[in-house]
Design an enzyme around this catalytic site. Sequence first.
Site, PDB file in Angstrom:
ATOM      1  CB  ILE A  58      -0.995   0.053   1.192  1.00  0.00           C
ATOM      2  CG1 ILE A  58      -0.268  -0.142   2.531  1.00  0.00           C
ATOM      3  CG2 ILE A  58      -2.120  -0.959   1.001  1.00  0.00           C
ATOM      4  CD1 ILE A  58      -1.081   0.281   3.738  1.00  0.00           C
ATOM      5  CB  ALA A  80      -3.043  -3.517   4.415  1.00  0.00           C
ATOM      6  CB  THR A 132      -7.368  -1.700  17.045  1.00  0.00           C
ATOM      7  OG1 THR A 132      -7.292  -2.247  18.349  1.00  0.00           O
ATOM      8  CG2 THR A 132      -6.267  -0.650  16.940  1.00  0.00           C
ATOM      9  CG  ASP A 133     -10.302  -2.644  21.533  1.00  0.00           C
ATOM     10  OD1 ASP A 133      -9.214  -2.959  21.006  1.00  0.00           O
ATOM     11  OD2 ASP A 133     -10.907  -3.391  22.334  1.00  0.00           O
ATOM     12  CD  GLU A 134      -4.616  -3.800  20.945  1.00  0.00           C
ATOM     13  OE1 GLU A 134      -3.443  -3.461  21.158  1.00  0.00           O
ATOM     14  OE2 GLU A 134      -4.946  -4.939  20.589  1.00  0.00           O
ATOM     15  CE1 TYR A 158      -2.093  -3.026  15.297  1.00  0.00           C
ATOM     16  CE2 TYR A 158      -3.008  -3.202  17.515  1.00  0.00           C
ATOM     17  CZ  TYR A 158      -3.175  -3.253  16.143  1.00  0.00           C
ATOM     18  OH  TYR A 158      -4.413  -3.520  15.611  1.00  0.00           O
ATOM     19  CE  LYS A 162      -5.089  -0.232  12.900  1.00  0.00           C
ATOM     20  NZ  LYS A 162      -5.326  -0.677  11.501  1.00  0.00           N
TER      21      LYS A 162
HETATM   22  P1  NAD Z   1      -3.100  -9.678   9.997  1.00  0.00           P
HETATM   23  O1  NAD Z   1      -1.765  -9.326  10.544  1.00  0.00           O
HETATM   24  O2  NAD Z   1      -3.599 -11.076  10.122  1.00  0.00           O
HETATM   25  O3  NAD Z   1      -3.149  -9.336   8.438  1.00  0.00           O
HETATM   26  C1  NAD Z   1      -2.637  -8.152   7.912  1.00  0.00           C
HETATM   27  C2  NAD Z   1      -2.536  -8.290   6.383  1.00  0.00           C
HETATM   28  O4  NAD Z   1      -2.030  -7.057   5.862  1.00  0.00           O
HETATM   29  C3  NAD Z   1      -1.579  -9.396   5.924  1.00  0.00           C
HETATM   30  O5  NAD Z   1      -2.183 -10.174   4.911  1.00  0.00           O
HETATM   31  C4  NAD Z   1      -0.377  -8.636   5.388  1.00  0.00           C
HETATM   32  O6  NAD Z   1       0.297  -9.329   4.345  1.00  0.00           O
HETATM   33  C5  NAD Z   1      -1.027  -7.353   4.898  1.00  0.00           C
HETATM   34  N1  NAD Z   1      -0.085  -6.236   4.846  1.00  0.00           N
HETATM   35  C6  NAD Z   1       0.766  -5.831   5.819  1.00  0.00           C
HETATM   36  N2  NAD Z   1       1.488  -4.772   5.399  1.00  0.00           N
HETATM   37  C7  NAD Z   1       1.059  -4.490   4.141  1.00  0.00           C
HETATM   38  C8  NAD Z   1       1.403  -3.489   3.198  1.00  0.00           C
HETATM   39  N3  NAD Z   1       2.343  -2.576   3.453  1.00  0.00           N
HETATM   40  N4  NAD Z   1       0.746  -3.464   2.019  1.00  0.00           N
HETATM   41  C9  NAD Z   1      -0.205  -4.403   1.736  1.00  0.00           C
HETATM   42  N5  NAD Z   1      -0.548  -5.383   2.586  1.00  0.00           N
HETATM   43  C10 NAD Z   1       0.063  -5.419   3.787  1.00  0.00           C
HETATM   44  O7  NAD Z   1      -4.099  -8.648  10.660  1.00  0.00           O
HETATM   45  P2  NAD Z   1      -5.636  -8.827  11.067  1.00  0.00           P
HETATM   46  O8  NAD Z   1      -5.703  -9.398  12.427  1.00  0.00           O
HETATM   47  O9  NAD Z   1      -6.350  -9.473   9.958  1.00  0.00           O
HETATM   48  O10 NAD Z   1      -6.074  -7.291  11.188  1.00  0.00           O
HETATM   49  C11 NAD Z   1      -6.609  -6.597  10.066  1.00  0.00           C
HETATM   50  C12 NAD Z   1      -6.916  -5.172  10.475  1.00  0.00           C
HETATM   51  O11 NAD Z   1      -7.848  -5.168  11.558  1.00  0.00           O
HETATM   52  C13 NAD Z   1      -5.690  -4.409  10.968  1.00  0.00           C
HETATM   53  O12 NAD Z   1      -5.770  -3.096  10.471  1.00  0.00           O
HETATM   54  C14 NAD Z   1      -5.827  -4.425  12.480  1.00  0.00           C
HETATM   55  O13 NAD Z   1      -5.225  -3.292  13.062  1.00  0.00           O
HETATM   56  C15 NAD Z   1      -7.332  -4.403  12.642  1.00  0.00           C
HETATM   57  N6  NAD Z   1      -7.847  -5.029  13.864  1.00  0.00           N
HETATM   58  C16 NAD Z   1      -7.452  -6.295  14.208  1.00  0.00           C
HETATM   59  C17 NAD Z   1      -7.997  -6.879  15.347  1.00  0.00           C
HETATM   60  C18 NAD Z   1      -7.621  -8.293  15.753  1.00  0.00           C
HETATM   61  O14 NAD Z   1      -8.028  -8.736  16.827  1.00  0.00           O
HETATM   62  N7  NAD Z   1      -6.902  -9.047  14.925  1.00  0.00           N
HETATM   63  C19 NAD Z   1      -8.918  -6.181  16.135  1.00  0.00           C
HETATM   64  C20 NAD Z   1      -9.293  -4.884  15.744  1.00  0.00           C
HETATM   65  C21 NAD Z   1      -8.752  -4.322  14.600  1.00  0.00           C
HETATM   66  P1  TYD Z   2      -2.976 -10.820  21.585  1.00  0.00           P
HETATM   67  O1  TYD Z   2      -3.716 -11.953  20.951  1.00  0.00           O
HETATM   68  O2  TYD Z   2      -1.547 -10.617  21.228  1.00  0.00           O
HETATM   69  O3  TYD Z   2      -3.848  -9.503  21.340  1.00  0.00           O
HETATM   70  P2  TYD Z   2      -3.676  -7.994  21.954  1.00  0.00           P
HETATM   71  O4  TYD Z   2      -2.375  -7.879  22.616  1.00  0.00           O
HETATM   72  O5  TYD Z   2      -3.768  -7.162  20.727  1.00  0.00           O
HETATM   73  O6  TYD Z   2      -4.831  -7.821  22.891  1.00  0.00           O
HETATM   74  O7  TYD Z   2      -3.043 -11.017  23.171  1.00  0.00           O
HETATM   75  C1  TYD Z   2      -4.273 -11.088  23.856  1.00  0.00           C
HETATM   76  C2  TYD Z   2      -3.975 -11.149  25.324  1.00  0.00           C
HETATM   77  O8  TYD Z   2      -3.283 -12.376  25.622  1.00  0.00           O
HETATM   78  C3  TYD Z   2      -3.062 -10.035  25.799  1.00  0.00           C
HETATM   79  O9  TYD Z   2      -3.469  -9.615  27.099  1.00  0.00           O
HETATM   80  C4  TYD Z   2      -1.680 -10.686  25.885  1.00  0.00           C
HETATM   81  C5  TYD Z   2      -2.017 -12.120  26.245  1.00  0.00           C
HETATM   82  N1  TYD Z   2      -1.061 -13.141  25.747  1.00  0.00           N
HETATM   83  C6  TYD Z   2      -0.508 -14.083  26.632  1.00  0.00           C
HETATM   84  O10 TYD Z   2      -0.801 -14.094  27.851  1.00  0.00           O
HETATM   85  N2  TYD Z   2       0.363 -15.011  26.128  1.00  0.00           N
HETATM   86  C7  TYD Z   2       0.715 -15.044  24.822  1.00  0.00           C
HETATM   87  O11 TYD Z   2       1.554 -15.906  24.437  1.00  0.00           O
HETATM   88  C8  TYD Z   2       0.134 -14.086  23.912  1.00  0.00           C
HETATM   89  C9  TYD Z   2       0.491 -14.072  22.455  1.00  0.00           C
HETATM   90  C10 TYD Z   2      -0.764 -13.155  24.425  1.00  0.00           C
END
Ligand code: NAD
Ligand code: TYD
Length: 353
Positions: A58, A80, A132-134, A158, A162
């Site tokens: 991107i 992404a 994200t809520d973070e 992170y 965001k």
């Molecule tokens: P993920 O890490 O599984 O996937 C991210 C994808 O983005 C990958 O396929 C990667 O190849 C692609 N990517 C990374 N850098 C790129 C770049 N420069 N150009 C093009 N593609 C690129 O992440 P996810 O868990 O699927 O999260 C997706 C979105 O949702 C993110 O923006 C994340 O911040 C947000 N989000 C995630 C969660 C969660 O719990 N996983 C919760 C709330 C919001």
């Molecule tokens: P994670 O899935 O990394 O999501 P986030 O940090 O974005 O909330 O972690 C979820 C919670 O689990 C977080 O409080 C950290 C904890 N955690 C562990 O206790 N052990 C682990 O090995 C990992 C990856 C996360």
Amino acid sequence: MILVTGGAGFIGANFVMDWLDGVDEAVVNVDKLTYAGNLGTLRSLHGDLSHIFVRADICDSNTMDVLLEDYQPRAILHFAAESHVDRSIHGPRDFMQTNMMGTFALLDVARRYWSGLPGAEKDAFRFLHVSTDEVFGSLSETDPPFREDTLYAPNSPYSASKASADHLVRAWNHTYGLPTLTTHCSNNYGPYQFPEKLIPLMITRALEGKPLPLYGDGQNVRDWLYVGDHCAAIRAVLAKGRAGETYNVGGWNEVTNIQVVHVLCDLLDELRPKASGSYRDQITWVADRPGHDRRYAIDASKINRELDWKPAETFESGLAKTVRWYLSHEQWVADVISGDYRKWVETNYARRA
Ligand code: NAD
Ligand code: TYD
């Protein structure tokens, strides 16, 4: 058609598959295929002419310009990102590059493209930013859940990256009038999540007979949401959300990490019993994550009230589905557990022992 970024990652891929299952509208899926991107996840779409996959970064504005001109999407859905907090602590640079600079680059090409659209298409265009809520930081036990107007207080590299992206999206709406939408979702879980995040990590390590590493006292709270419910929320925001608005998305599902791991172990004990003992016996306590946010909780009443969205899965039903999915997709897991992943496990856990 719509253009999705990051559609080979966990949430993006679930979104693309759900979308093509329910809607007759093509998707251009742009993904750089970092360690978290996996074309194997999209195997079921092989040969589907409604899915156009493009490997691109991107941050590469020239390529993104061409893609927008060629495909003329009515919306960009921006998933992404670099998404793992622990990785952001070990190496924040990629997070700044993709999450901040990448979002900036994408907003800028989107603005140019949108400015040139004819009237009705210009009005209808949307840039949906998946956040994200973070970004709201950490809650104490008694704080009320995050609302859309909660002040930003990101604590990790992170979440700071965001939050920066969110501010850029807001500015592109306010200054240039780009019709943006932003969602702030809580922790997702479900099929195809990379096994570095808590739930798939615990399932896959449990099955391998390895220790289940809980950070700190295991009492950190997350508000878990099944990925399919997040995808439904994004579809609702795209269809009915008001341009310029932000929407919180959550499961009303606050659970401590130790509770999550106990439920996972109990499900595995039932579905794939060990020869002797329980998967709970594999739980180990390891050093805490630096700057570990204590509690996240989302007030999702705005999206419920205005867009009539609410989660379909309970934590129990969603987790049972997820465990069953991982048990029946062991090849997918084996394929993603590559050399790079093994190196990450050494980096992250060796020093916590
Ligand atoms: P993920 O890490 O599984 O996937 C991210 C994808 O983005 C990958 O396929 C990667 O190849 C692609 N990517 C990374 N850098 C790129 C770049 N420069 N150009 C093009 N593609 C690129 O992440 P996810 O868990 O699927 O999260 C997706 C979105 O949702 C993110 O923006 C994340 O911040 C947000 N989000 C995630 C969660 C969660 O719990 N996983 C919760 C709330 C919001
Ligand atoms: P994670 O899935 O990394 O999501 P986030 O940090 O974005 O909330 O972690 C979820 C919670 O689990 C977080 O409080 C950290 C904890 N955690 C562990 O206790 N052990 C682990 O090995 C990992 C990856 C996360």
